[in-house]
Design a protein around this motif. Structure first.
Motif, PDB file in Angstrom:
ATOM      1  N   TRP A  61       0.870  -1.169   0.000  1.00 35.47           N
ATOM      2  CA  TRP A  61       0.000   0.000   0.000  1.00 35.47           C
ATOM      3  C   TRP A  61       0.907   1.219   0.000  1.00 35.47           C
ATOM      4  CZ3 TRP A  61      -4.496   1.833  -1.110  1.00 35.47           C
ATOM      5  CH2 TRP A  61      -4.951   3.029  -0.565  1.00 35.47           C
ATOM      6  N   GLU A  62       0.521   2.226  -0.742  1.00 36.29           N
ATOM      7  CA  GLU A  62       1.335   3.422  -0.867  1.00 36.29           C
ATOM      8  C   GLU A  62       0.454   4.649  -0.760  1.00 36.29           C
ATOM      9  OE1 GLU A  62       4.532   3.534  -3.964  1.00 36.29           O
ATOM     10  OE2 GLU A  62       3.288   5.155  -4.775  1.00 36.29           O
ATOM     11  N   ARG A  63       0.966   5.684  -0.101  1.00 36.71           N
ATOM     12  CA  ARG A  63       0.236   6.953  -0.059  1.00 36.71           C
ATOM     13  C   ARG A  63       1.198   8.101   0.158  1.00 36.71           C
ATOM     14  NH1 ARG A  63      -3.228   8.320   5.235  1.00 36.71           N
ATOM     15  NH2 ARG A  63      -3.298  10.241   4.062  1.00 36.71           N
ATOM     16  N   THR A  64       0.764   9.272  -0.228  1.00 39.05           N
ATOM     17  CA  THR A  64       1.515  10.503  -0.018  1.00 39.05           C
ATOM     18  C   THR A  64       0.815  11.286   1.087  1.00 39.05           C
ATOM     19  OG1 THR A  64       2.168  10.547  -2.345  1.00 39.05           O
ATOM     20  CG2 THR A  64       2.366  12.615  -1.112  1.00 39.05           C
ATOM     21  N   PHE A  65       1.575  11.670   2.101  1.00 39.45           N
ATOM     22  CA  PHE A  65       1.005  12.392   3.231  1.00 39.45           C
ATOM     23  C   PHE A  65       0.932  13.880   2.938  1.00 39.45           C
ATOM     24  CE2 PHE A  65       2.393   8.471   5.252  1.00 39.45           C
ATOM     25  CZ  PHE A  65       1.260   8.157   5.988  1.00 39.45           C
TER      26      PHE A  65
ATOM     27  N   ALA B  90       2.179   4.702  10.676  1.00 40.46           N
ATOM     28  CA  ALA B  90       1.847   3.307  10.994  1.00 40.46           C
ATOM     29  C   ALA B  90       0.437   2.921  10.549  1.00 40.46           C
ATOM     30  CB  ALA B  90       2.018   3.051  12.484  1.00 40.46           C
ATOM     31  N   THR B  91      -0.347   3.880  10.051  1.00 40.80           N
ATOM     32  CA  THR B  91      -1.661   3.514   9.518  1.00 40.80           C
ATOM     33  C   THR B  91      -1.548   2.780   8.189  1.00 40.80           C
ATOM     34  OG1 THR B  91      -2.047   5.638   8.381  1.00 40.80           O
ATOM     35  CG2 THR B  91      -2.841   5.433  10.675  1.00 40.80           C
ATOM     36  N   LEU B  92      -0.395   2.829   7.538  1.00 43.38           N
ATOM     37  CA  LEU B  92      -0.258   2.091   6.281  1.00 43.38           C
ATOM     38  C   LEU B  92      -0.394   0.584   6.494  1.00 43.38           C
ATOM     39  CD1 LEU B  92       0.861   4.970   5.536  1.00 43.38           C
ATOM     40  CD2 LEU B  92       2.137   3.780   3.769  1.00 43.38           C
ATOM     41  N   PRO B  93       0.383  -0.016   7.420  1.00 43.74           N
ATOM     42  CA  PRO B  93       0.170  -1.451   7.628  1.00 43.74           C
ATOM     43  C   PRO B  93      -1.192  -1.767   8.236  1.00 43.74           C
ATOM     44  CG  PRO B  93       1.825  -0.616   9.157  1.00 43.74           C
ATOM     45  CD  PRO B  93       1.541   0.473   8.165  1.00 43.74           C
ATOM     46  N   THR B  94      -1.751  -0.842   9.026  1.00 43.25           N
ATOM     47  CA  THR B  94      -3.068  -1.134   9.582  1.00 43.25           C
ATOM     48  C   THR B  94      -4.130  -1.111   8.491  1.00 43.25           C
ATOM     49  OG1 THR B  94      -3.578   1.153  10.268  1.00 43.25           O
ATOM     50  CG2 THR B  94      -2.445  -0.251  11.869  1.00 43.25           C
ATOM     51  N   LYS B  95      -3.917  -0.334   7.438  1.00 42.26           N
ATOM     52  CA  LYS B  95      -4.845  -0.327   6.299  1.00 42.26           C
ATOM     53  C   LYS B  95      -4.829  -1.697   5.624  1.00 42.26           C
ATOM     54  CE  LYS B  95      -6.076   0.588   1.826  1.00 42.26           C
ATOM     55  NZ  LYS B  95      -6.476  -0.537   0.997  1.00 42.26           N
TER      56      LYS B  95
ATOM     57  N   HIS C 110      -9.261  -7.927   7.171  1.00 41.92           N
ATOM     58  CA  HIS C 110     -10.168  -8.108   8.311  1.00 41.92           C
ATOM     59  C   HIS C 110      -9.443  -8.682   9.526  1.00 41.92           C
ATOM     60  CE1 HIS C 110     -13.271  -7.099   5.481  1.00 41.92           C
ATOM     61  NE2 HIS C 110     -12.855  -8.063   4.704  1.00 41.92           N
ATOM     62  N   VAL C 111      -8.178  -8.287   9.692  1.00 44.72           N
ATOM     63  CA  VAL C 111      -7.387  -8.753  10.829  1.00 44.72           C
ATOM     64  C   VAL C 111      -7.835  -8.025  12.093  1.00 44.72           C
ATOM     65  CG1 VAL C 111      -5.069  -8.840  11.851  1.00 44.72           C
ATOM     66  CG2 VAL C 111      -5.372  -9.298   9.406  1.00 44.72           C
ATOM     67  N   LEU C 112      -8.070  -8.794  13.136  1.00 36.49           N
ATOM     68  CA  LEU C 112      -8.255  -8.250  14.480  1.00 36.49           C
ATOM     69  C   LEU C 112      -6.891  -8.355  15.155  1.00 36.49           C
ATOM     70  CD1 LEU C 112     -11.606 -10.018  15.388  1.00 36.49           C
ATOM     71  CD2 LEU C 112     -11.295  -7.667  14.603  1.00 36.49           C
ATOM     72  N   ALA C 113      -6.215  -7.229  15.281  1.00 37.58           N
ATOM     73  CA  ALA C 113      -4.838  -7.231  15.781  1.00 37.58           C
ATOM     74  C   ALA C 113      -4.793  -7.566  17.261  1.00 37.58           C
ATOM     75  CB  ALA C 113      -4.185  -5.887  15.526  1.00 37.58           C
ATOM     76  N   ARG C 114      -3.831  -8.397  17.616  1.00 34.37           N
ATOM     77  CA  ARG C 114      -3.572  -8.720  19.018  1.00 34.37           C
ATOM     78  C   ARG C 114      -2.280  -8.065  19.489  1.00 34.37           C
ATOM     79  NH1 ARG C 114      -4.943 -15.156  19.344  1.00 34.37           N
ATOM     80  NH2 ARG C 114      -7.197 -14.897  19.569  1.00 34.37           N
ATOM     81  N   LYS C 115      -1.358  -7.904  18.554  1.00 32.52           N
ATOM     82  CA  LYS C 115      -0.063  -7.342  18.898  1.00 32.52           C
ATOM     83  C   LYS C 115       0.467  -6.578  17.696  1.00 32.52           C
ATOM     84  CE  LYS C 115       4.565  -8.770  20.336  1.00 32.52           C
ATOM     85  NZ  LYS C 115       5.417  -9.927  20.662  1.00 32.52           N
ATOM     86  N   MET C 116       0.993  -5.383  17.960  1.00 28.71           N
ATOM     87  CA  MET C 116       1.622  -4.584  16.912  1.00 28.71           C
ATOM     88  C   MET C 116       2.905  -4.006  17.484  1.00 28.71           C
ATOM     89  SD  MET C 116      -1.728  -2.569  15.539  1.00 28.71           S
ATOM     90  CE  MET C 116      -1.247  -2.298  13.856  1.00 28.71           C
ATOM     91  N   GLU C 117       3.936  -4.019  16.673  1.00 26.59           N
ATOM     92  CA  GLU C 117       5.231  -3.497  17.109  1.00 26.59           C
ATOM     93  C   GLU C 117       5.827  -2.703  15.964  1.00 26.59           C
ATOM     94  OE1 GLU C 117       9.302  -5.776  17.592  1.00 26.59           O
ATOM     95  OE2 GLU C 117       7.954  -6.202  19.274  1.00 26.59           O
ATOM     96  N   PHE C 118       6.224  -1.458  16.253  1.00 29.48           N
ATOM     97  CA  PHE C 118       6.806  -0.598  15.221  1.00 29.48           C
ATOM     98  C   PHE C 118       8.087   0.036  15.730  1.00 29.48           C
ATOM     99  CE2 PHE C 118       2.141  -0.153  14.409  1.00 29.48           C
ATOM    100  CZ  PHE C 118       2.113  -0.861  13.214  1.00 29.48           C
ATOM    101  N   THR C 119       9.061   0.143  14.849  1.00 27.50           N
ATOM    102  CA  THR C 119      10.274   0.904  15.108  1.00 27.50           C
ATOM    103  C   THR C 119      10.329   1.991  14.050  1.00 27.50           C
ATOM    104  OG1 THR C 119      11.399  -1.047  15.982  1.00 27.50           O
ATOM    105  CG2 THR C 119      12.784   0.804  15.316  1.00 27.50           C
ATOM    106  N   PHE C 120      10.405   3.238  14.493  1.00 24.26           N
ATOM    107  CA  PHE C 120      10.419   4.381  13.590  1.00 24.26           C
ATOM    108  C   PHE C 120      11.876   4.747  13.323  1.00 24.26           C
ATOM    109  CE2 PHE C 120       6.584   4.324  16.134  1.00 24.26           C
ATOM    110  CZ  PHE C 120       5.613   4.321  15.145  1.00 24.26           C
TER     111      PHE C 120
END
Length: 123
Positions: free
Chosen positions: A9-13, A49-54, A60-70
């Motif tokens: 997924w790609e987007r321009t902010f 981080a909304t890109l991977p959540t999109k 239709h994933v119900l997330a249980r765990k999310m981990e991000f390094t910026f």
């Protein structure tokens, strides 16, 4: 769907994206509301981080765990490409267990975010 599949997924902010996220989140840090020397605003890490959540939402994933390094900042005008690589896709009787690795890159090909998520998909 199976382990090894890659979804993108790609987007321009935009400045409007950052302003709206400031309003919704209440995060009005100076770096988000004051333009830099190039007139750009820094995009919130969690907005990036909304890109991977999109992608997870599309599945239709119900997330249980999310981990991000910026890894580096994202600015308005940047186009970010998110790659989600499925690392586990296990079908069970009433659900699917899913796990994935996440990498996001800016338009220059530099990695800005990496991480992972785990969750379920109801069947």
């Amino acid at each position: 769907m199976q382990a090894g599949d890659v979804l993108t997924w790609e987007r321009t902010f935009t400045e409007q994206d950052v302003q709206e996220f400031c309003r919704i989140s209440g995060d009005n840090g100076a770096h988000h509301i004051t333009p830099d020397e190039h007139g750009r605003f820094m995009v919130h890490g969690l907005l990036t981080a909304t890109l991977p959540t999109k992608i997870g939402g599309d599945l239709h994933v119900l997330a249980r765990k999310m981990e991000f390094t910026f890894l580096r900042p994202v600015f308005t005008g940047d186009t970010i490409r998110c790659e989600v690589t499925v690392t586990r896709y296990e079908r069970q009787e009433i659900k699917v267990e899913i796990a994935a690795a996440v990498e996001c890159f800016n338009q220059a090909g530099k990695k800005v975010l990496e991480g992972a998520f785990e969750g379920i998909i109801r069947r």
